[in-house]
Design an enzyme around this catalytic site. Structure first.
Site, PDB file in Angstrom:
ATOM      1  N   CYS A 173     -23.029  18.856  13.379  1.00  0.00           N
ATOM      2  CA  CYS A 173     -22.701  19.149  14.784  1.00  0.00           C
ATOM      3  C   CYS A 173     -21.316  18.626  15.147  1.00  0.00           C
ATOM      4  CB  CYS A 173     -23.738  18.522  15.711  1.00  0.00           C
ATOM      5  SG  CYS A 173     -25.404  19.121  15.412  1.00  0.00           S
ATOM      6  N   ARG A 183     -29.296  26.069  15.551  1.00  0.00           N
ATOM      7  CA  ARG A 183     -27.906  26.440  15.912  1.00  0.00           C
ATOM      8  C   ARG A 183     -27.910  27.895  16.382  1.00  0.00           C
ATOM      9  NH1 ARG A 183     -25.233  22.033  13.938  1.00  0.00           N
ATOM     10  NH2 ARG A 183     -26.409  21.027  12.284  1.00  0.00           N
TER      11      ARG A 183
END
Ligand code: BEZ
Length: 239
Positions: free
Chosen positions: A52, A135
C-alpha cells in the site's frame, strides 16, 4: 450503533453508490462532489503496510497527470482517520522509495472503520479477507456512472500507468465514438463501430471510406493522431 450494511457488488454502467464520509481532506459527499469530472475511487487493505505504501507513493507522484486528464483520486481503507494521518505523515517524512521521497498525498483518504463504504462497493471479499478491503478501483465518469472496475488481491500492487491509460481511453472513446483495441495508447489506431448496414460495410471493405482500414467486415480501424487525442482529452494537450 453500527449499521449492518449488506455487501453489494456495483457493476459497470451503474450509478456510483452514494455515501458521505470523513477523509484526510475533510468530509466528502460522494459522488456528488465529483460530478462534472472523472474520479477514481480506490481501496487499499491497510495503512502502514508495504505494498500500500508503494502504491500511495506512486499514485500521489502521478496525481498531476491524472489531474491533467481531468480525473481526481479518492482512496479508502477500513482504518481510522488518525491512522491515515500518521501513515501519510510517515510516508512524507521517512520513506525514500524508487526515487520518490518527500511525497505528500494530497487527495482524500476515506476512513471507513465501519466498512460501510467498502461493503457498498464490494471491496470486502471474504475469500481474500474479512477484515481488509481488497485493492479495488472504480473509474467514475462526469455523470457519476461507473465505467471501469478492477479488483486486485492483497498481495498485488496495481499498475498506475494502466489506470491513467484507462481514463484516457474512456475519454477518447466518448469523444470520438470509437473503441480502443488491445494495449491502445494515444496515437494508435482506434476501432470504428461496426457498420450499421451491409452497404456501409461493403464501402469500408472496398476502401471507400477515407481513413478507414478493414481487416474484415466486423473489424475496421482508423487513425486519430496523438496530438488530436491529447488536445481533446488532456487539459494541456501534452502526454
Ligand atoms: C501490503 O500492502 O503490503 C499488504 C496489505 C495487506 C495484506 C498483504 C499485504
Amino acid at each position: 450503533m453500527e449499521e449492518n450494511v449488506a455487501i453489494s457488488m456495483p457493476r459497470i454502467g451503474d450509478k456510483a453508490p452514494a455515501f458521505k464520509a470523513v477523509t484526510t481532506q475533510g468530509e466528502i459527499n460522494f459522488p456528488d462532489d465529483y460530478m462534472g469530472g472523472w474520479v477514481i475511487l480506490f481501496s487499499h487493505p491497510a495503512d502502514f503496510t508495504p505494498v500500500c505504501t508503494s502504491e500511495f507513493m506512486t499514485f500521489a507522484s502521478m496525481e498531476a497527470k491524472f489531474a491533467e486528464a481531468g480525473c481526481k483520486l479518492v482512496g479508502l481503507s477500513v482504518d481510522g482517520l488518525y491512522s491515515h494521518i500518521a501513515w501519510l505523515r510517515t510516508i512524507k517524512d521517512k520513506i525514500n522509495y524508487k526515487g520518490m521521497k518527500d511525497v505528500e498525498v494530497k487527495f482524500p483518504l476515506i476512513e471507513d472503520i465501519t466498512m460501510e463504504v467498502a461493503k457498498k462497493y464490494g471491496m470486502i471479499q471474504p475469500g481474500e479477507s474479512n477484515t481488509k478491503a481488497v485493492r479495488a478501483v472504480f473509474v467514475i465518469d462526469p455523470k457519476g456512472i461507473i465505467r471501469t472496475i478492477i479488483y486486485y488481491p492483497l498481495s498485488l500492487g496495481r499498475n498506475f500507468d494502466e489506470l491513467l491509460r484507462v481514463v484516457i481511453a474512456l475519454k477518447t472513446a466518448d469523444a470520438f465514438s470509437v473503441a480502443t483495441p488491445a494495449d491502445w495508447r494515444p496515437g494508435d489506431d482506434v476501432i470504428v463501430p461496426t457498420a450499421g448496414s451491409c452497404g456501409v460495410a461493403k464501402e469500408r471493405m472496398e476502401g471507400k471510406q477515407e481513413g478507414v482500414t478493414c481487416h474484415d467486415w466486423f473489424f475496421c480501424t482508423k487513425k486519430i493522431d496523438k496530438a488530436t487525442v491529447l488536445n481533446t482529452v488532456l487539459k494541456t494537450g501534452k502526454a
